[in-house]
Design a protein around this motif. Structure first.
Motif, PDB file in Angstrom:
ATOM      1  N   UNK A 116      36.308  47.263  39.598  1.00 29.11           N
ATOM      2  CA  UNK A 116      37.126  46.970  40.770  1.00 29.11           C
ATOM      3  C   UNK A 116      38.610  46.947  40.420  1.00 29.11           C
ATOM      4  N   UNK A 117      38.936  46.367  39.284  1.00 25.16           N
ATOM      5  CA  UNK A 117      40.346  46.315  38.869  1.00 25.16           C
ATOM      6  C   UNK A 117      40.891  47.718  38.594  1.00 25.16           C
ATOM      7  N   UNK A 118      40.052  48.591  38.059  1.00 28.08           N
ATOM      8  CA  UNK A 118      40.483  49.962  37.818  1.00 28.08           C
ATOM      9  C   UNK A 118      40.715  50.707  39.135  1.00 28.08           C
ATOM     10  N   UNK A 119      39.875  50.424  40.134  1.00 32.42           N
ATOM     11  CA  UNK A 119      40.070  51.016  41.455  1.00 32.42           C
ATOM     12  C   UNK A 119      41.402  50.580  42.059  1.00 32.42           C
ATOM     13  N   UNK A 120      41.719  49.293  41.948  1.00 29.90           N
ATOM     14  CA  UNK A 120      42.985  48.783  42.478  1.00 29.90           C
ATOM     15  C   UNK A 120      44.172  49.380  41.718  1.00 29.90           C
ATOM     16  N   UNK A 121      44.030  49.534  40.415  1.00 25.72           N
ATOM     17  CA  UNK A 121      45.110  50.137  39.625  1.00 25.72           C
ATOM     18  C   UNK A 121      45.323  51.589  40.026  1.00 25.72           C
ATOM     19  N   UNK A 122      44.216  52.290  40.258  1.00 25.47           N
ATOM     20  CA  UNK A 122      44.312  53.682  40.702  1.00 25.47           C
ATOM     21  C   UNK A 122      44.964  53.773  42.074  1.00 25.47           C
ATOM     22  N   UNK A 123      44.568  52.870  42.984  1.00 26.73           N
ATOM     23  CA  UNK A 123      45.154  52.855  44.325  1.00 26.73           C
ATOM     24  C   UNK A 123      46.641  52.537  44.253  1.00 26.73           C
ATOM     25  N   UNK A 124      47.007  51.584  43.434  1.00 25.72           N
ATOM     26  CA  UNK A 124      48.422  51.210  43.285  1.00 25.72           C
ATOM     27  C   UNK A 124      49.227  52.393  42.756  1.00 25.72           C
ATOM     28  N   UNK A 125      48.677  53.111  41.784  1.00 29.06           N
ATOM     29  CA  UNK A 125      49.387  54.261  41.224  1.00 29.06           C
ATOM     30  C   UNK A 125      49.620  55.331  42.281  1.00 29.06           C
ATOM     31  N   UNK A 126      48.626  55.578  43.107  1.00 28.59           N
ATOM     32  CA  UNK A 126      48.756  56.618  44.135  1.00 28.59           C
ATOM     33  C   UNK A 126      49.738  56.184  45.226  1.00 28.59           C
ATOM     34  N   UNK A 127      49.735  54.906  45.571  1.00 26.96           N
ATOM     35  CA  UNK A 127      50.678  54.410  46.578  1.00 26.96           C
ATOM     36  C   UNK A 127      52.113  54.514  46.066  1.00 26.96           C
TER      37      UNK A 127
END
Length: 237
Positions: free
Chosen positions: A6-17
């Protein structure tokens, strides 16, 4: 494929944003410098049918606000395909193959159809609409000076571009409904007469109150409806 936490998903989402925000800011800055050319481009159809015409700035801050508004619109226009791609890249690993086969054509065709609709409005509709209004105003029974406000004209022109861009999404919507099993082809064929009536009503509501501009929206939408039928599948028995 390795499953992400889950933390990796949030990190990926943050990077794309963050990438999306960076592209938006870059496009906004570029739009600020390009906005005079955008304004010249948008007013060209009007002055083509009204060579001696003039537009009016009604407020001291109009120039600033118009330039900023065009910059934001340019940034949104440029950023939207990138945003769609980022959203696709984020969610596609979790989708089934059948879902990916439905979604990726949407990401490609939707911007293309929007551009085709906007181009149709710009090159075909605008000369008729602006010519109609200029002749109507100049034929007023009382002495009149025609001085449209710049912000009103741009809002009107951009609004028509959006209307036609959205209206040209019709084939994509119908084909998607067909592919997911909601709208079989034979049902769409039976609904043709109702669809034509609805198209005429929508054209009358969304376009200026003259028959020419309404027909210039209704006829392409009818044509797009008929084209959509060619790409729709019959209901499986």
């Amino acid at each position: 494929m390795k499953r992400m936490t889950l933390s990796q998903h949030f990190a990926e989402l943050r990077r794309r944003i963050l990438w999306l925000l960076a592209v938006f800011v870059f496009a906004l800055i570029a739009g600020w410098y390009l906005s005079p050319y955008l304004q010249e481009l948008l007013t060209a159809p009007l002055f083509k049918v009204w060579p001696d015409g003039e537009l009016l700035y009604t407020g001291i801050a109009d120039g600033l606000m118009i330039r900023f508004s065009l910059s934001v619109l340019f940034s949104i226009f440029l950023t939207t395909p990138f945003a769609l791609w980022q959203a696709w890249a984020f969610v596609s690993p979790g989708l089934h193959k059948a879902e990916r086969k439905i979604i990726w054509p949407i990401l490609i065709m939707s911007p293309i159809l929007f551009l085709i609709g906007a181009a149709f409005a710009f090159y075909v509709l605008f000369p008729f609409v602006f010519g109609f209004f200029i002749e109507l105003n100049q034929a007023a029974p009382v002495p009149a000076v025609v001085l449209p406000a710049v912000k009103d004209y741009l809002a009107f022109a951009i609004g028509l571009l959006k209307v036609f861009g959205i209206a040209f999404q019709l084939p994509l919507i119908l084909v998607i409904l067909n592919r997911v099993g909601i709208l079989p082809r034979e049902k769409a064929v039976k609904m043709r007469r109702y669809a034509i009536v609805l198209i005429v009503v929508v054209a009358a509501v969304l376009t200026p109150p003259d028959v020419v501009s309404q027909a210039l929206l209704a006829l392409p939408m009818w044509g797009l409806f008929e084209i959509s039928l060619l790409f729709m599948r019959d209901e499986r028995k």
